[in-house]
Design a protein around this motif. Structure first.
Motif, PDB file in Angstrom:
ATOM      1  N   LYS A  56       0.828  -1.209   0.000  1.00  0.00           N
ATOM      2  CA  LYS A  56       0.000   0.000   0.000  1.00  0.00           C
ATOM      3  C   LYS A  56       0.869   1.268   0.000  1.00  0.00           C
ATOM      4  O   LYS A  56       0.633   2.196  -0.763  1.00  0.00           O
ATOM      5  CB  LYS A  56      -0.937  -0.006   1.224  1.00  0.00           C
ATOM      6  CG  LYS A  56      -1.786  -1.281   1.329  1.00  0.00           C
ATOM      7  CD  LYS A  56      -2.680  -1.278   2.553  1.00  0.00           C
ATOM      8  CE  LYS A  56      -1.961  -1.192   3.883  1.00  0.00           C
ATOM      9  NZ  LYS A  56      -1.084  -2.360   4.172  1.00  0.00           N
ATOM     10  N   THR A  57       1.857   1.287   0.887  1.00  0.00           N
ATOM     11  CA  THR A  57       2.756   2.445   0.935  1.00  0.00           C
ATOM     12  C   THR A  57       3.555   2.550  -0.359  1.00  0.00           C
ATOM     13  O   THR A  57       3.754   3.643  -0.896  1.00  0.00           O
ATOM     14  CB  THR A  57       3.695   2.325   2.155  1.00  0.00           C
ATOM     15  OG1 THR A  57       2.900   2.374   3.345  1.00  0.00           O
ATOM     16  CG2 THR A  57       4.718   3.445   2.190  1.00  0.00           C
ATOM     17  N   THR A  58       3.977   1.401  -0.863  1.00  0.00           N
ATOM     18  CA  THR A  58       4.727   1.385  -2.122  1.00  0.00           C
ATOM     19  C   THR A  58       3.895   2.012  -3.243  1.00  0.00           C
ATOM     20  O   THR A  58       4.417   2.774  -4.068  1.00  0.00           O
ATOM     21  CB  THR A  58       5.118  -0.067  -2.469  1.00  0.00           C
ATOM     22  OG1 THR A  58       5.882  -0.602  -1.378  1.00  0.00           O
ATOM     23  CG2 THR A  58       5.926  -0.133  -3.744  1.00  0.00           C
ATOM     24  N   PRO A  96       2.567  11.420   4.284  1.00  0.00           N
ATOM     25  CA  PRO A  96       3.260  10.134   4.343  1.00  0.00           C
ATOM     26  C   PRO A  96       2.961   9.335   5.609  1.00  0.00           C
ATOM     27  O   PRO A  96       2.480   9.886   6.610  1.00  0.00           O
ATOM     28  CB  PRO A  96       4.736  10.521   4.280  1.00  0.00           C
ATOM     29  CG  PRO A  96       4.793  11.904   4.821  1.00  0.00           C
ATOM     30  CD  PRO A  96       3.484  12.550   4.487  1.00  0.00           C
ATOM     31  N   GLU A  97       3.261   8.049   5.526  1.00  0.00           N
ATOM     32  CA  GLU A  97       3.170   7.157   6.676  1.00  0.00           C
ATOM     33  C   GLU A  97       4.028   7.745   7.794  1.00  0.00           C
ATOM     34  O   GLU A  97       5.155   8.175   7.575  1.00  0.00           O
ATOM     35  CB  GLU A  97       3.739   5.795   6.240  1.00  0.00           C
ATOM     36  CG  GLU A  97       3.376   4.632   7.102  1.00  0.00           C
ATOM     37  CD  GLU A  97       3.825   3.314   6.449  1.00  0.00           C
ATOM     38  OE1 GLU A  97       4.832   3.296   5.711  1.00  0.00           O
ATOM     39  OE2 GLU A  97       3.153   2.292   6.692  1.00  0.00           O
ATOM     40  N   GLY A  98       3.490   7.782   9.013  1.00  0.00           N
ATOM     41  CA  GLY A  98       4.279   8.286  10.134  1.00  0.00           C
ATOM     42  C   GLY A  98       4.443   9.795  10.163  1.00  0.00           C
ATOM     43  O   GLY A  98       5.274  10.322  10.897  1.00  0.00           O
ATOM     44  N   LEU A 171      -3.232   9.951   1.439  1.00  0.00           N
ATOM     45  CA  LEU A 171      -2.876   9.827   2.857  1.00  0.00           C
ATOM     46  C   LEU A 171      -2.527   8.381   3.163  1.00  0.00           C
ATOM     47  O   LEU A 171      -3.261   7.472   2.779  1.00  0.00           O
ATOM     48  CB  LEU A 171      -4.046  10.241   3.753  1.00  0.00           C
ATOM     49  CG  LEU A 171      -4.617  11.646   3.556  1.00  0.00           C
ATOM     50  CD1 LEU A 171      -5.960  11.573   2.863  1.00  0.00           C
ATOM     51  CD2 LEU A 171      -4.759  12.359   4.891  1.00  0.00           C
ATOM     52  N   ASP A 172      -1.409   8.192   3.877  1.00  0.00           N
ATOM     53  CA  ASP A 172      -0.964   6.844   4.226  1.00  0.00           C
ATOM     54  C   ASP A 172      -1.201   6.599   5.711  1.00  0.00           C
ATOM     55  O   ASP A 172      -0.487   7.131   6.552  1.00  0.00           O
ATOM     56  CB  ASP A 172       0.518   6.685   3.874  1.00  0.00           C
ATOM     57  CG  ASP A 172       0.950   5.224   3.845  1.00  0.00           C
ATOM     58  OD1 ASP A 172       0.168   4.343   4.295  1.00  0.00           O
ATOM     59  OD2 ASP A 172       2.070   4.960   3.364  1.00  0.00           O
ATOM     60  N   GLU A 173      -2.226   5.825   6.024  1.00  0.00           N
ATOM     61  CA  GLU A 173      -2.572   5.463   7.404  1.00  0.00           C
ATOM     62  C   GLU A 173      -2.629   6.654   8.352  1.00  0.00           C
ATOM     63  O   GLU A 173      -1.933   6.680   9.383  1.00  0.00           O
ATOM     64  CB  GLU A 173      -1.577   4.430   7.952  1.00  0.00           C
ATOM     65  CG  GLU A 173      -1.579   3.157   7.119  1.00  0.00           C
ATOM     66  CD  GLU A 173      -1.104   1.961   7.910  1.00  0.00           C
ATOM     67  OE1 GLU A 173      -1.470   1.874   9.091  1.00  0.00           O
ATOM     68  OE2 GLU A 173      -0.391   1.137   7.346  1.00  0.00           O
ATOM     69  N   PRO A 174      -3.470   7.637   8.031  1.00  0.00           N
ATOM     70  CA  PRO A 174      -3.506   8.832   8.884  1.00  0.00           C
ATOM     71  C   PRO A 174      -3.962   8.567  10.312  1.00  0.00           C
ATOM     72  O   PRO A 174      -3.610   9.325  11.210  1.00  0.00           O
ATOM     73  CB  PRO A 174      -4.496   9.750   8.156  1.00  0.00           C
ATOM     74  CG  PRO A 174      -5.338   8.844   7.326  1.00  0.00           C
ATOM     75  CD  PRO A 174      -4.419   7.723   6.915  1.00  0.00           C
TER      76      PRO A 174
HETATM   77 MG   LIG Z   1       2.408   1.091   4.720  1.00  0.00          MG
END
Ligand SMILES: [Mg+2]
Ligand SMILES: Nc1ncnc2c1ncn2[C@@H]1O[C@H](COP(=O)(O)OP(=O)(O)OP(=O)(O)O)[C@@H](O)[C@H]1O
Length: 273
Positions: A56-58, A96-98, A171-174
């Protein structure tokens, strides 16, 4: 007080952009992670679900130019550029994630980074709009970002992305690591951004809540899209119910549990909708 102005967003577009992607591939060195994905991000709010390591992040990183990609991607009929700054200019922005804020910089300085592509005057104007969209951030303008709570930092990260006035916000895992009430407020805010006309593509582990706010979704496993459809249909589908929501529609909403369940051989993957 809510974190965002409930009437809508002065930042962000009303363009209701559409992203179409064919045969997207990406990976790290010799390792191919995305195995030729074809999908469409329509106006509104699209969520991508899937277990850890699915890619997913990729996917978001490839669309944002942070890693090279193969295949074709068109944003409103124009080819999506390859370099990140050109992608941002074309109207695509990633939370981004994090979160990845600069903890030793103030809230305002973090927002300025979201406007780095623009002239100083334009940047100042957009930051002023961000403060009117996110009134609580104005009060915190001079606070070091690293001293804020997780939820507050996530709001700064979203505001920073909105300063570039995206047509497509990714949005990555907000909601990762946030308390339930903050998760609700954050997802409600994302919903409003989509309603105001910015197309949103969101990766989320909080499956139940994500499907409740999204218009449609994709389920990704091992670098492939294994199910897609209207979010209400997806929430009722066997693949999502068994793998992500728990058999008895339990409170299990975390996809991380789903991985373990899947590894134990339960759950099937069938496209819906
Ligand atoms: Mg991820
Ligand atoms: N920088 C990297 N170098 C090498 N391999 C990587 C790198 N980043 C991710 N990977 C690998 O790519 C695959 C997909 O990772 P990715 O981070 O996209 O998954 P994800 O779906 O976002 O997972 P999560 O839910 O844990 O965030 C994994 O096998 C991971 O180990």
């Amino acid at each position: 007080m809510m974190w965002h102005r409930p009437e809508g967003f002065s930042l962000g577009g009303t363009s209701r952009a559409r992203l179409r992607v064919w045969n997207l591939t990406a990976g790290y060195g010799p390792v191919q992670v995305l195995r030729g994905l074809t999908f469409e991000v329509k106006p509104g709010l699209t969520v991508i679900l899937g277990p850890n390591g699915a890619g997913k992040t990729t996917l978001l990183r490839a669309l944002n130019g942070l890693i090279p990609r193969g295949g074709d991607a068109m944003l409103d009929g124009a080819e999506l550029p390859e370099k990140t700054h050109e992608i941002v200019r074309a109207g695509v922005s990633l939370v981004p994630e994090g979160r990845q804020l600069f903890g030793q910089m103030t809230v305002r300085e973090n927002l300025e980074l979201g406007g780095w592509l623009f002239s100083k005057a334009e940047r100042e104007h957009r930051i002023e709009q961000a403060f009117s969209d996110f009134p609580k951030l104005r009060e915190r303008a001079l606070q070091l970002a690293g001293t804020m709570s997780g939820g507050e930092q996530q709001m700064v990260a979203v505001a920073r992305a909105m300063v570039s006035r995206p047509r497509l916000l990714m949005l990555d895992e907000p909601s990762l690591g946030l308390a339930p009430r903050m998760v609700d407020e954050l997802l409600g805010m994302v919903r409003r951004i989509a309603d105001a006309g910015t197309t949103v593509l969101m990766v989320e582990q909080n499956v139940k809540k994500a499907l409740a706010v999204a218009d449609r979704g994709y389920v990704m496993e091992r670098g492939e899209l294994v199910a897609s459809g209207d979010s209400r249909l997806l929430a009722r589908s066997t693949v999502v119910r068994e793998a992500y929501l728990g058999a008895q529609d339990s409170q299990t909403t975390d996809a991380r549990d789903a991985v373990q369940r899947r590894q134990r051989g339960q759950g099937t993957a069938t496209p819906v909708g």
